[in-house]
Enzyme design. Structure first.
Site, PDB file in Angstrom:
ATOM      1  N   ASN A 149      -7.868  -1.492   8.225  1.00 44.46           N
ATOM      2  CA  ASN A 149      -9.075  -1.616   9.061  1.00 44.46           C
ATOM      3  C   ASN A 149     -10.165  -2.457   8.404  1.00 44.46           C
ATOM      4  O   ASN A 149     -10.173  -2.562   7.179  1.00 44.46           O
ATOM      5  CB  ASN A 149      -9.646  -0.211   9.313  1.00 44.46           C
ATOM      6  CG  ASN A 149      -8.994   0.464  10.501  1.00 44.46           C
ATOM      7  OD1 ASN A 149      -8.752  -0.172  11.526  1.00 44.46           O
ATOM      8  ND2 ASN A 149      -8.720   1.754  10.380  1.00 44.46           N
TER       9      ASN A 149
ATOM     10  N   HIS B 245      -9.719  -2.003  18.236  1.00 48.20           N
ATOM     11  CA  HIS B 245      -9.456  -0.666  17.698  1.00 48.20           C
ATOM     12  C   HIS B 245     -10.762  -0.066  17.175  1.00 48.20           C
ATOM     13  O   HIS B 245     -10.958   0.124  15.990  1.00 48.20           O
ATOM     14  CB  HIS B 245      -8.423  -0.773  16.574  1.00 48.20           C
ATOM     15  CG  HIS B 245      -8.011   0.537  15.998  1.00 48.20           C
ATOM     16  ND1 HIS B 245      -7.589   1.590  16.765  1.00 48.20           N
ATOM     17  CD2 HIS B 245      -7.949   0.973  14.715  1.00 48.20           C
ATOM     18  CE1 HIS B 245      -7.289   2.606  15.979  1.00 48.20           C
ATOM     19  NE2 HIS B 245      -7.509   2.263  14.733  1.00 48.20           N
TER      20      HIS B 245
ATOM     21  N   VAL C  88      -0.923   6.045   4.427  1.00 47.65           N
ATOM     22  CA  VAL C  88      -0.220   5.391   5.543  1.00 47.65           C
ATOM     23  C   VAL C  88       1.066   4.721   5.040  1.00 47.65           C
ATOM     24  O   VAL C  88       2.139   4.891   5.626  1.00 47.65           O
ATOM     25  CB  VAL C  88      -1.116   4.347   6.253  1.00 47.65           C
ATOM     26  CG1 VAL C  88      -0.323   3.624   7.340  1.00 47.65           C
ATOM     27  CG2 VAL C  88      -2.349   5.007   6.873  1.00 47.65           C
ATOM     28  N   GLY C  89       0.970   3.991   3.926  1.00 48.28           N
ATOM     29  CA  GLY C  89       2.120   3.227   3.429  1.00 48.28           C
ATOM     30  C   GLY C  89       3.287   4.117   3.033  1.00 48.28           C
ATOM     31  O   GLY C  89       4.433   3.882   3.443  1.00 48.28           O
TER      32      GLY C  89
ATOM     33  N   ARG D 149      -2.630   9.206  21.077  1.00 49.27           N
ATOM     34  CA  ARG D 149      -3.698  10.214  21.095  1.00 49.27           C
ATOM     35  C   ARG D 149      -4.045  10.576  22.539  1.00 49.27           C
ATOM     36  O   ARG D 149      -4.151  11.756  22.893  1.00 49.27           O
ATOM     37  CB  ARG D 149      -4.916   9.656  20.349  1.00 49.27           C
ATOM     38  CG  ARG D 149      -4.670   9.626  18.850  1.00 49.27           C
ATOM     39  CD  ARG D 149      -5.714   8.864  18.074  1.00 49.27           C
ATOM     40  NE  ARG D 149      -5.578   9.121  16.644  1.00 49.27           N
ATOM     41  CZ  ARG D 149      -6.075   8.350  15.686  1.00 49.27           C
ATOM     42  NH1 ARG D 149      -6.743   7.246  15.995  1.00 49.27           N
ATOM     43  NH2 ARG D 149      -5.930   8.663  14.417  1.00 49.27           N
TER      44      ARG D 149
ATOM     45  N   ARG E 113     -11.468   4.952   5.972  1.00 54.57           N
ATOM     46  CA  ARG E 113     -12.818   5.456   6.274  1.00 54.57           C
ATOM     47  C   ARG E 113     -13.088   6.797   5.604  1.00 54.57           C
ATOM     48  O   ARG E 113     -12.183   7.591   5.414  1.00 54.57           O
ATOM     49  CB  ARG E 113     -12.943   5.682   7.783  1.00 54.57           C
ATOM     50  CG  ARG E 113     -13.215   4.450   8.555  1.00 54.57           C
ATOM     51  CD  ARG E 113     -13.758   4.774   9.908  1.00 54.57           C
ATOM     52  NE  ARG E 113     -12.766   5.244  10.854  1.00 54.57           N
ATOM     53  CZ  ARG E 113     -13.072   5.732  12.037  1.00 54.57           C
ATOM     54  NH1 ARG E 113     -14.347   5.846  12.392  1.00 54.57           N
ATOM     55  NH2 ARG E 113     -12.137   6.102  12.872  1.00 54.57           N
TER      56      ARG E 113
ATOM     57  N   GLY F 215      -0.265   4.290  -0.358  1.00 48.51           N
ATOM     58  CA  GLY F 215      -1.166   5.423  -0.137  1.00 48.51           C
ATOM     59  C   GLY F 215      -0.662   6.271   1.019  1.00 48.51           C
ATOM     60  O   GLY F 215       0.548   6.326   1.293  1.00 48.51           O
TER      61      GLY F 215
ATOM     62  N   GLY G 293       0.870  -1.185   0.000  1.00 48.76           N
ATOM     63  CA  GLY G 293       0.000   0.000   0.000  1.00 48.76           C
ATOM     64  C   GLY G 293       0.899   1.225   0.000  1.00 48.76           C
ATOM     65  O   GLY G 293       1.632   1.458   0.965  1.00 48.76           O
TER      66      GLY G 293
HETATM   67  N1  NAD Z   1      -4.851   0.518  12.411  1.00 45.93           N
HETATM   68  C1  NAD Z   1      -4.978   1.811  12.448  1.00 45.93           C
HETATM   69  O1  NAD Z   1      -4.875   2.399  13.514  1.00 45.93           O
HETATM   70  C2  NAD Z   1      -5.174   2.591  11.176  1.00 45.93           C
HETATM   71  C3  NAD Z   1      -4.907   3.968  11.130  1.00 45.93           C
HETATM   72  C4  NAD Z   1      -5.048   4.637   9.933  1.00 45.93           C
HETATM   73  C5  NAD Z   1      -5.459   3.951   8.787  1.00 45.93           C
HETATM   74  N2  NAD Z   1      -5.745   2.632   8.864  1.00 45.93           N
HETATM   75  C6  NAD Z   1      -6.195   1.866   7.707  1.00 45.93           C
HETATM   76  O2  NAD Z   1      -5.086   1.702   6.798  1.00 45.93           O
HETATM   77  C7  NAD Z   1      -5.584   1.493   5.472  1.00 45.93           C
HETATM   78  C8  NAD Z   1      -4.854   2.427   4.508  1.00 45.93           C
HETATM   79  O3  NAD Z   1      -5.157   3.775   4.782  1.00 45.93           O
HETATM   80  P1  NAD Z   1      -4.587   4.937   3.847  1.00 45.93           P
HETATM   81  O4  NAD Z   1      -4.981   6.210   4.454  1.00 45.93           O
HETATM   82  O5  NAD Z   1      -3.153   4.683   3.535  1.00 45.93           O
HETATM   83  O6  NAD Z   1      -5.446   4.688   2.511  1.00 45.93           O
HETATM   84  P2  NAD Z   1      -5.056   5.117   1.034  1.00 45.93           P
HETATM   85  O7  NAD Z   1      -6.287   4.994   0.215  1.00 45.93           O
HETATM   86  O8  NAD Z   1      -4.315   6.398   1.041  1.00 45.93           O
HETATM   87  O9  NAD Z   1      -4.014   3.971   0.583  1.00 45.93           O
HETATM   88  C9  NAD Z   1      -4.385   2.638   0.397  1.00 45.93           C
HETATM   89  C10 NAD Z   1      -3.517   2.090  -0.727  1.00 45.93           C
HETATM   90  O10 NAD Z   1      -3.769   0.689  -0.856  1.00 45.93           O
HETATM   91  C11 NAD Z   1      -3.623   0.384  -2.232  1.00 45.93           C
HETATM   92  N3  NAD Z   1      -4.215  -0.911  -2.541  1.00 45.93           N
HETATM   93  C12 NAD Z   1      -5.525  -1.239  -2.668  1.00 45.93           C
HETATM   94  N4  NAD Z   1      -5.630  -2.550  -2.990  1.00 45.93           N
HETATM   95  C13 NAD Z   1      -4.387  -3.047  -3.051  1.00 45.93           C
HETATM   96  C14 NAD Z   1      -3.852  -4.345  -3.324  1.00 45.93           C
HETATM   97  N5  NAD Z   1      -4.653  -5.376  -3.586  1.00 45.93           N
HETATM   98  N6  NAD Z   1      -2.519  -4.510  -3.311  1.00 45.93           N
HETATM   99  C15 NAD Z   1      -1.696  -3.463  -3.032  1.00 45.93           C
HETATM  100  N7  NAD Z   1      -2.141  -2.226  -2.767  1.00 45.93           N
HETATM  101  C16 NAD Z   1      -3.471  -2.022  -2.774  1.00 45.93           C
HETATM  102  C17 NAD Z   1      -4.315   1.557  -2.922  1.00 45.93           C
HETATM  103  O11 NAD Z   1      -3.962   1.640  -4.304  1.00 45.93           O
HETATM  104  C18 NAD Z   1      -3.820   2.732  -2.088  1.00 45.93           C
HETATM  105  O12 NAD Z   1      -2.634   3.294  -2.640  1.00 45.93           O
HETATM  106  C19 NAD Z   1      -7.100   1.728   5.581  1.00 45.93           C
HETATM  107  O13 NAD Z   1      -7.785   0.499   5.679  1.00 45.93           O
HETATM  108  C20 NAD Z   1      -7.253   2.519   6.873  1.00 45.93           C
HETATM  109  O14 NAD Z   1      -8.532   2.381   7.437  1.00 45.93           O
HETATM  110  C21 NAD Z   1      -5.607   1.957  10.036  1.00 45.93           C
END
Ligand code: NAD
Length: 309
Positions: free
Chosen positions: A121, A176, A14-15, A152, A83, A12, A10
């Site tokens: 999530n 969570h 977070v990644g 937080r 979300r 995006g 990922g």
């Molecule tokens: N655990 C936590 O405390 C916490 C905190 C923040 C976000 N999150 C979760 O983390 C996830 C990512 O959030 P984000 O803000 O980075 O979202 P984002 O949309 O910015 O990034 C997600 C990325 O995943 C990629 N993706 C989708 N399907 C894929 C696949 N099959 N293989 C590889 N990549 C793929 C997308 O192209 C995108 O670049 C969400 O599910 C979010 O809810 C969890």
């Protein structure tokens, strides 16, 4: 010493931000994977070209294939939908289930000995799915949530008392979600429980704000969810593992009887070292705290049941 290898799935919010923190901390070389063509390659190259400015030697590559991930020490899974305003984390279950299944299969095939940290999530459910699909032992699959949730809470305590966040410690159990269980009597400032420093009504407000802190950011951003603190938290876990630091941090761990719970991923304090989750720390709880933990666990169990595994 051989360089460590971290896969981040990922690219995006977070990644990519996790790749940024990892690069700056030089905790290992980074492989950034995404399905969108060009994005992981572009972000990894941009970060690589930041090295001369910031003075880090981390190697970063971006890819749409998993071949480059082979032999990773740690894999951080952030792929999936975040979300939007009005959504709960549970609303993401169906969409993210398929993504987690395919990503985990690819990772486990190429890095059979790695340690997986899940961020996607709904967290506790997705990390449960990752354990099932990978077949890895429980010490090598964990979820990131607790470091973020406690960060937080620590922020709000520091704001309330006008003290450094560095001197705050916080303690949260549970899933969570909005039913997470912050335990104020185990939250301290320079070793002093906040129950001695802050009035009960104010603590209640801080606890409530902490439970809904993810939603607070979602409603401000309008598109997507928090990513600076979540990515920093995931990298702190990776660092504890890669450097065998034996840090005690709250994380989603697989329970086999601890806290009276079985066959569930749940936020608990855990010792992180080179073997992943090396120990789960159990603390004494009051009857009221136990009831809150049970309520949170019931919610996670319900979500896991929706996976229909
Ligand atoms: N655990 C936590 O405390 C916490 C905190 C923040 C976000 N999150 C979760 O983390 C996830 C990512 O959030 P984000 O803000 O980075 O979202 P984002 O949309 O910015 O990034 C997600 C990325 O995943 C990629 N993706 C989708 N399907 C894929 C696949 N099959 N293989 C590889 N990549 C793929 C997308 O192209 C995108 O670049 C969400 O599910 C979010 O809810 C969890």
């Amino acid at each position: 010493m051989a360089r460590k290898k971290i896969t981040i799935v990922g690219a995006g919010n977070v990644g990519a931000t996790a790749a940024h923190w990892a690069a700056e901390k030089e905790i290992g070389d980074v492989v950034l994977v995404d399905i969108v063509e060009g994005v992981p390659q572009g972000k990894a190259l941009d970060l690589l070209e930041t090295g001369p400015v910031e003075g880090f030697d981390t190697k970063l590559v971006g890819t749409n294939s998993y071949d480059e991930t082979a032999g990773s020490d740690v894999a951080i899974i952030t792929s999936g939908f975040p979300r939007q305003p009005g959504m709960s984390r549970e609303d993401l279950l169906e969409k993210n289930k398929e993504i987690i299944q395919s990503v985990t299969t690819e990772i486990a095939k190429r890095s059979p000995n790695c340690i997986i940290i899940v961020v996607t999530n709904p967290l506790d459910t997705m990390v449960y799915l990752t354990k099932k699909v990978s077949g890895f032992p429980r010490n090598r699959v964990m979820g990131m949530a607790g470091i973020l949730d406690t960060a937080r809470l620590r922020t709000f305590v520091a704001m309330e008392l006008n003290v450094s966040v560095e001197d705050t410690q916080a303690f949260i159990l549970g899933g969570h979600g909005d039913d997470m269980v912050p335990i104020p009597r185990y939250c301290t400032v320079a070793g002093v429980p906040i129950t001695q420093l802050i009035a009960k009504e104010k603590i209640d407000k801080i606890v409530e704000r902490t439970r809904k802190a993810g939603g607070e950011i979602v409603s401000l951003l309008k598109k997507g969810s928090a990513f600076y603190s979540p990515s920093a938290s995931a990298i702190q876990m990776a660092e504890a593992i890669l450097k065998d630091k034996k840090r005690i941090v709250p994380c989603a761990a697989y329970l086999e009887g601890e806290y009276g719970l079985n066959d569930i991923y749940f936020g608990v304090p855990a010792k992180l070292g080179s073997n992943g989750v090396e120990e789960i720390i159990e603390v004494e709880l009051t009857a009221e705290e136990k009831a809150a933990v049970q309520k949170s666990a019931d919610g996670v169990k319900k979500s896991i049941a929706e996976l229909k595994l």
